[in-house]
Design a protein around this motif. Structure first.
Motif, PDB file in Angstrom:
ATOM      1  N   VAL A  75      -7.810  12.572 -56.449  1.00 56.43           N
ATOM      2  CA  VAL A  75      -8.953  12.644 -55.531  1.00 56.43           C
ATOM      3  C   VAL A  75      -8.860  11.519 -54.509  1.00 56.43           C
ATOM      4  CG1 VAL A  75     -11.474  12.429 -55.347  1.00 56.43           C
ATOM      5  CG2 VAL A  75     -10.469  13.752 -57.216  1.00 56.43           C
ATOM      6  N   GLY A  76      -8.609  10.310 -54.979  1.00 57.73           N
ATOM      7  CA  GLY A  76      -8.532   9.164 -54.079  1.00 57.73           C
ATOM      8  C   GLY A  76      -7.430   9.289 -53.044  1.00 57.73           C
ATOM      9  N   ARG A  77      -6.263   9.740 -53.477  1.00 56.07           N
ATOM     10  CA  ARG A  77      -5.138   9.858 -52.535  1.00 56.07           C
ATOM     11  C   ARG A  77      -5.406  10.935 -51.489  1.00 56.07           C
ATOM     12  NH1 ARG A  77      -0.968   6.797 -53.535  1.00 56.07           N
ATOM     13  NH2 ARG A  77      -0.856   5.725 -55.536  1.00 56.07           N
ATOM     14  N   ARG A  78      -6.071  11.997 -51.904  1.00 59.68           N
ATOM     15  CA  ARG A  78      -6.451  13.023 -50.928  1.00 59.68           C
ATOM     16  C   ARG A  78      -7.416  12.457 -49.894  1.00 59.68           C
ATOM     17  NH1 ARG A  78     -10.928  15.955 -50.806  1.00 59.68           N
ATOM     18  NH2 ARG A  78     -11.464  15.620 -53.005  1.00 59.68           N
ATOM     19  N   LEU A  79      -8.330  11.620 -50.344  1.00 59.28           N
ATOM     20  CA  LEU A  79      -9.360  11.093 -49.452  1.00 59.28           C
ATOM     21  C   LEU A  79      -8.850   9.963 -48.562  1.00 59.28           C
ATOM     22  CD1 LEU A  79     -12.340  11.214 -51.954  1.00 59.28           C
ATOM     23  CD2 LEU A  79     -12.040  12.622 -49.897  1.00 59.28           C
ATOM     24  N   LEU A  80      -7.639   9.472 -48.805  1.00 61.95           N
ATOM     25  CA  LEU A  80      -7.050   8.483 -47.899  1.00 61.95           C
ATOM     26  C   LEU A  80      -6.824   9.077 -46.510  1.00 61.95           C
ATOM     27  CD1 LEU A  80      -4.474   6.707 -50.244  1.00 61.95           C
ATOM     28  CD2 LEU A  80      -6.546   5.707 -49.230  1.00 61.95           C
ATOM     29  N   ASP A  81      -6.811  10.409 -46.430  1.00 64.74           N
ATOM     30  CA  ASP A  81      -6.644  11.077 -45.138  1.00 64.74           C
ATOM     31  C   ASP A  81      -7.964  11.597 -44.583  1.00 64.74           C
ATOM     32  OD1 ASP A  81      -3.847  10.720 -45.116  1.00 64.74           O
ATOM     33  OD2 ASP A  81      -3.565  12.478 -46.386  1.00 64.74           O
ATOM     34  N   ALA A  82      -9.087  11.224 -45.201  1.00 68.29           N
ATOM     35  CA  ALA A  82     -10.387  11.710 -44.732  1.00 68.29           C
ATOM     36  C   ALA A  82     -10.663  11.223 -43.312  1.00 68.29           C
ATOM     37  CB  ALA A  82     -11.497  11.247 -45.667  1.00 68.29           C
ATOM     38  N   ASP A  84     -13.481  10.658 -41.996  1.00 65.54           N
ATOM     39  CA  ASP A  84     -14.550   9.649 -42.075  1.00 65.54           C
ATOM     40  C   ASP A  84     -14.280   8.785 -43.308  1.00 65.54           C
ATOM     41  OD1 ASP A  84     -16.853   8.172 -42.514  1.00 65.54           O
ATOM     42  OD2 ASP A  84     -18.219   9.812 -42.001  1.00 65.54           O
ATOM     43  N   PRO A  85     -13.764   7.556 -43.125  1.00 63.79           N
ATOM     44  CA  PRO A  85     -13.416   6.718 -44.280  1.00 63.79           C
ATOM     45  C   PRO A  85     -14.611   6.390 -45.174  1.00 63.79           C
ATOM     46  CG  PRO A  85     -12.358   5.887 -42.294  1.00 63.79           C
ATOM     47  CD  PRO A  85     -13.334   6.939 -41.853  1.00 63.79           C
ATOM     48  N   ALA A  86     -15.800   6.244 -44.593  1.00 63.03           N
ATOM     49  CA  ALA A  86     -16.982   5.946 -45.413  1.00 63.03           C
ATOM     50  C   ALA A  86     -17.331   7.139 -46.289  1.00 63.03           C
ATOM     51  CB  ALA A  86     -18.168   5.577 -44.520  1.00 63.03           C
ATOM     52  N   ALA A  87     -17.314   8.328 -45.705  1.00 62.79           N
ATOM     53  CA  ALA A  87     -17.600   9.532 -46.490  1.00 62.79           C
ATOM     54  C   ALA A  87     -16.540   9.723 -47.565  1.00 62.79           C
ATOM     55  CB  ALA A  87     -17.661  10.754 -45.576  1.00 62.79           C
ATOM     56  N   GLY A  88     -15.292   9.388 -47.254  1.00 61.49           N
ATOM     57  CA  GLY A  88     -14.217   9.501 -48.233  1.00 61.49           C
ATOM     58  C   GLY A  88     -14.432   8.558 -49.403  1.00 61.49           C
ATOM     59  N   LEU A  89     -14.828   7.319 -49.124  1.00 60.88           N
ATOM     60  CA  LEU A  89     -15.077   6.356 -50.191  1.00 60.88           C
ATOM     61  C   LEU A  89     -16.249   6.804 -51.061  1.00 60.88           C
ATOM     62  CD1 LEU A  89     -14.530   3.676 -51.614  1.00 60.88           C
ATOM     63  CD2 LEU A  89     -15.966   2.551 -49.884  1.00 60.88           C
ATOM     64  N   LEU A  90     -17.315   7.285 -50.434  1.00 64.88           N
ATOM     65  CA  LEU A  90     -18.475   7.753 -51.195  1.00 64.88           C
ATOM     66  C   LEU A  90     -18.112   8.961 -52.057  1.00 64.88           C
ATOM     67  CD1 LEU A  90     -21.429   7.599 -51.942  1.00 64.88           C
ATOM     68  CD2 LEU A  90     -21.962   8.938 -49.884  1.00 64.88           C
ATOM     69  N   ARG A 124      -2.146   1.539 -60.569  1.00 62.09           N
ATOM     70  CA  ARG A 124      -2.017   2.610 -59.576  1.00 62.09           C
ATOM     71  C   ARG A 124      -3.381   3.049 -59.068  1.00 62.09           C
ATOM     72  NH1 ARG A 124      -1.507   8.299 -60.448  1.00 62.09           N
ATOM     73  NH2 ARG A 124      -0.875   8.020 -62.612  1.00 62.09           N
ATOM     74  N   LEU A 125      -4.310   3.251 -59.983  1.00 60.14           N
ATOM     75  CA  LEU A 125      -5.656   3.678 -59.576  1.00 60.14           C
ATOM     76  C   LEU A 125      -6.332   2.594 -58.749  1.00 60.14           C
ATOM     77  CD1 LEU A 125      -8.001   5.683 -59.695  1.00 60.14           C
ATOM     78  CD2 LEU A 125      -8.697   4.605 -61.855  1.00 60.14           C
ATOM     79  N   TYR A 126      -6.242   1.348 -59.187  1.00 59.25           N
ATOM     80  CA  TYR A 126      -6.884   0.263 -58.445  1.00 59.25           C
ATOM     81  C   TYR A 126      -6.280   0.124 -57.051  1.00 59.25           C
ATOM     82  CZ  TYR A 126      -9.135  -1.281 -62.790  1.00 59.25           C
ATOM     83  OH  TYR A 126      -9.890  -1.371 -63.929  1.00 59.25           O
ATOM     84  N   GLY A 127      -4.981   0.378 -56.931  1.00 63.94           N
ATOM     85  CA  GLY A 127      -4.355   0.330 -55.616  1.00 63.94           C
ATOM     86  C   GLY A 127      -4.929   1.382 -54.682  1.00 63.94           C
TER      87      GLY A 127
END
Length: 199
Positions: A75-82, A84-90, A124-127
């Protein structure tokens, strides 16, 4: 020697899935002291079956952690391309909260005596989390003094807070995630002290 039959392979795969499900439930109820004997009993198999699939208890823990970390990290790696970075983090933090709501096994991931495979999965996850936070900070959506390590520590907070209630309403953790996320925003922020920890 002929290869194992499809039925034997299917039985082995089913036993492994039963063991992982039983181990998750046992660890969730008893914590890290859950025994292999209790896990085998819950799965309806003998201890020998456990050790045929997982040579040690650490191997079993690593298999459980891998399932959850792989799902959340994807999920996180997919959202690195979001866009809107704020929406991706949320969205990522919401996914993390939903995973922990189902069964909080974060103590297996964060144990001081975690085996090398669990440590590698954790790093890996923390990165990935740090990259998500960096993107949001660079976009001005997260305050400049918040680090990825801050957010790693906050990932457990919404469900941890709710755990103090005897019978919390469903999805109450989302309320506390919203409060936490608002606290990450730069608007109205005051300087933080002391500095963020290193993990």
């Amino acid at each position: 020697m002929s290869p194992p039959s499809r039925t034997l392979r299917a039985d082995a795969a089913r036993n492994r899935d039963l063991l992982l499900a039983a181990a998750e439930a046992e660890f969730a109820e008893r914590g890290p002291d859950a025994s292999v004997a209790d896990i085998a009993r819950r799965a309806g198999v003998g201890k020998g079956t456990v050790f045929r699939h997982f040579a040690t208890k650490d191997d079993l823990i690593a298999a459980i952690v891998r399932v959850h970390v792989d799902a959340l990290d994807a999920v996180g790696r997919r959202l690195l391309d979001a866009a809107d970075p704020a929406a991706g983090l949320l969205e990522f933090l919401t996914a993390a909260g939903g995973q922990r709501e189902q069964r909080d096994l974060s103590f297996l991931l964060n144990a001081d005596d975690a085996g090398p495979e669990v440590v590698a999965l954790r790093e890996r996850l923390y990165g990935t989390v740090c990259q998500l936070v960096d993107r949001a900070r660079e976009a001005g959506a997260v305050r400049a003094d918040v680090t990825g390590h801050d957010v790693v520590l906050l990932m457990c907070a919404p469900n941890h807070v709710v755990s103090f209630l005897k019978d919390p309403p469903p999805d109450l953790w989302r309320r506390y995630l919203a409060i936490i996320f608002d606290g990450l925003r730069p608007e109205g922020a005051h300087p933080l002290a002391p500095p963020a920890p290193e993990l």
